[in-house]
Design an enzyme around this catalytic site. Structure first.
Site, mmCIF file in Angstrom:
data_model
loop_
_atom_site.group_PDB
_atom_site.id
_atom_site.type_symbol
_atom_site.label_atom_id
_atom_site.label_comp_id
_atom_site.label_asym_id
_atom_site.label_seq_id
_atom_site.Cartn_x
_atom_site.Cartn_y
_atom_site.Cartn_z
ATOM 1 N N GLU A 124 4.677 -4.778 7.644
ATOM 2 C CA GLU A 124 3.919 -3.689 8.275
ATOM 3 C C GLU A 124 4.344 -3.330 9.689
ATOM 4 O O GLU A 124 4.372 -2.152 10.047
ATOM 5 C CB GLU A 124 2.414 -4.014 8.262
ATOM 6 C CG GLU A 124 1.764 -3.917 6.896
ATOM 7 C CD GLU A 124 1.864 -5.182 6.052
ATOM 8 O OE1 GLU A 124 2.602 -6.105 6.444
ATOM 9 O OE2 GLU A 124 1.200 -5.238 5.016
ATOM 10 N N GLU A 176 -0.574 -9.336 -0.113
ATOM 11 C CA GLU A 176 -2.010 -9.515 0.164
ATOM 12 C C GLU A 176 -2.820 -9.606 -1.137
ATOM 13 O O GLU A 176 -3.758 -10.390 -1.240
ATOM 14 C CB GLU A 176 -2.496 -8.355 1.042
ATOM 15 C CG GLU A 176 -1.897 -8.438 2.443
ATOM 16 C CD GLU A 176 -2.080 -7.171 3.271
ATOM 17 O OE1 GLU A 176 -1.858 -6.070 2.737
ATOM 18 O OE2 GLU A 176 -2.450 -7.288 4.443
ATOM 19 N N ALA A 220 0.864 -1.176 0.000
ATOM 20 C CA ALA A 220 0.000 0.000 0.000
ATOM 21 C C ALA A 220 0.902 1.228 0.000
ATOM 22 O O ALA A 220 2.063 1.170 0.436
ATOM 23 C CB ALA A 220 -0.891 -0.020 1.231
ATOM 24 N N GLY A 241 0.684 -4.927 1.010
ATOM 25 C CA GLY A 241 -0.498 -5.033 0.148
ATOM 26 C C GLY A 241 -0.253 -5.816 -1.131
ATOM 27 O O GLY A 241 -1.199 -6.340 -1.721
#
Ligand code: CAA
Length: 261
Positions: free
Chosen positions: A131, A111, A63, A108
């Protein structure tokens, strides 16, 4: 679209995340375009999707850290929901989705790959959930899907340590199904997609639903889900044709494509 390239190639299509200057990191605009591109998939003709990243360095590097850096609690939750909603949509997308992971798949990016049905990667791929090193939890499904894919113990180790793993380790722990030289990755994904596309499309879709929905319930309920989807196939022309073709003893015959009916 600015960040997504969509290309249909006969019975499969390729979605390329294309924001190379930020290693294809997912900002809000990329997530919104990813959602929008799914509306554009012609489910009458497309039988399998491939998701990949532009360039040879990164699938998706996570992200967008710049966008997240000043979020409030409520904004953080909303950003998580934005990613979760589109990834869940991909996970439940009616046709199979193959992630061709062509480099970094961090946060992300890892993910995103895990919301696809199947992952294959290039030799330079790197997976990880970094993260906690940034002061956050994985926020687009990582705490849930990683544990389901590689087991809670390995997922916890990866997430708590924030240690990245290389392609071979990802293969060893079952996070990816295959590792290819970079130039062979997309051809391998396309070959797999074309192979899937040859099979009876309604049966393939029903398999995806049976596996996904069955994993969320106990075995008794799961087998009922399977029975219903199995039964549903007998209403299709493709089942009638597929079985009649098998039973026909004329060895000269050539199998016609399934009709998706
Ligand atoms: N967000 C925003 N920008 C990113 C980015 C990200 N996740 N990852 C890379 N970029 C940008 C860099 O800022 C840099 O931009 P500039 O050229 O403008 O400086 C550009 O992409 C190239 O990156 P690097 O110079 O860092 O390239 P590198 O080869 O030295 O390193 C890397 C590559 C190891 C992947 C490194 O970029 C990196 O560690 N990126 C961040 C990875 C990360 O922590 N991802 C998780 C994000 S949090 C998350 O995803 C939360 C969630 O679950 C929803």
């Amino acid at each position: 679209m600015e960040y997504i390239v969509y290309e249909q190639k006969g019975e499969y299509a390729i979605v390329t995340i294309s924001r190379e200057k930020a290693l294809n990191a997912l900002n809000s605009a990329v997530l919104e375009e990813l959602d929008k591109v799914l509306d554009e998939v012609d489910l009458e003709t497309v039988r399998c999707l491939i998701v990949t990243g532009a360039g040879q360095k990164s699938f998706v590097a996570g992200a967008d850290i710049g966008e997240m850096s000043n979020l409030s609690k409520a904004e953080g939750e909303a950003f998580g929901k934005k990613g979760n909603d589109v990834f869940r949509r991909l996970e439940k997308f009616p046709i199979p989705v193959i992630a061709a992971v062509n480099g970094f798949a961090l946060g992300g990016g890892c993910e995103l790959s895990m919301s696809c049905d199947i992952r294959i990667c290039s030799e330079n791929a790197v997976f990880g959930q970094p993260e906690v090193g940034l002061g956050i939890t994985p926020g687009f499904g990582g705490t849930q899907r990683l544990a389901r894919l590689v087991g809670a113990g390995m997922a916890k180790q990866m997430i708590y340590t924030a240690r990245n793993i290389k392609a071979e380790e990802a293969y060893r722990i079952g996070l990816v199904n295959g590792v290819y030289p970079q130039e062979e990755l997309l051809p391998a994904a396309e070959k797999m997609a074309a192979g899937i596309a040859k099979n009876a499309p309604i049966a393939v879709r029903n398999c995806k639903r049976a596996i996904n929905e069955g994993l969320d319930v106990d075995m008794d309920e799961a087998l009922i889900i399977e029975e219903k989807l199995f039964g549903n196939c007998f209403e299709t022309e493709d089942q009638k044709y597929g079985m009649a073709f098998f039973l026909d003893k004329n060895k000269e015959k050539v199998k016609a494509p399934f009709q998706n009916k």
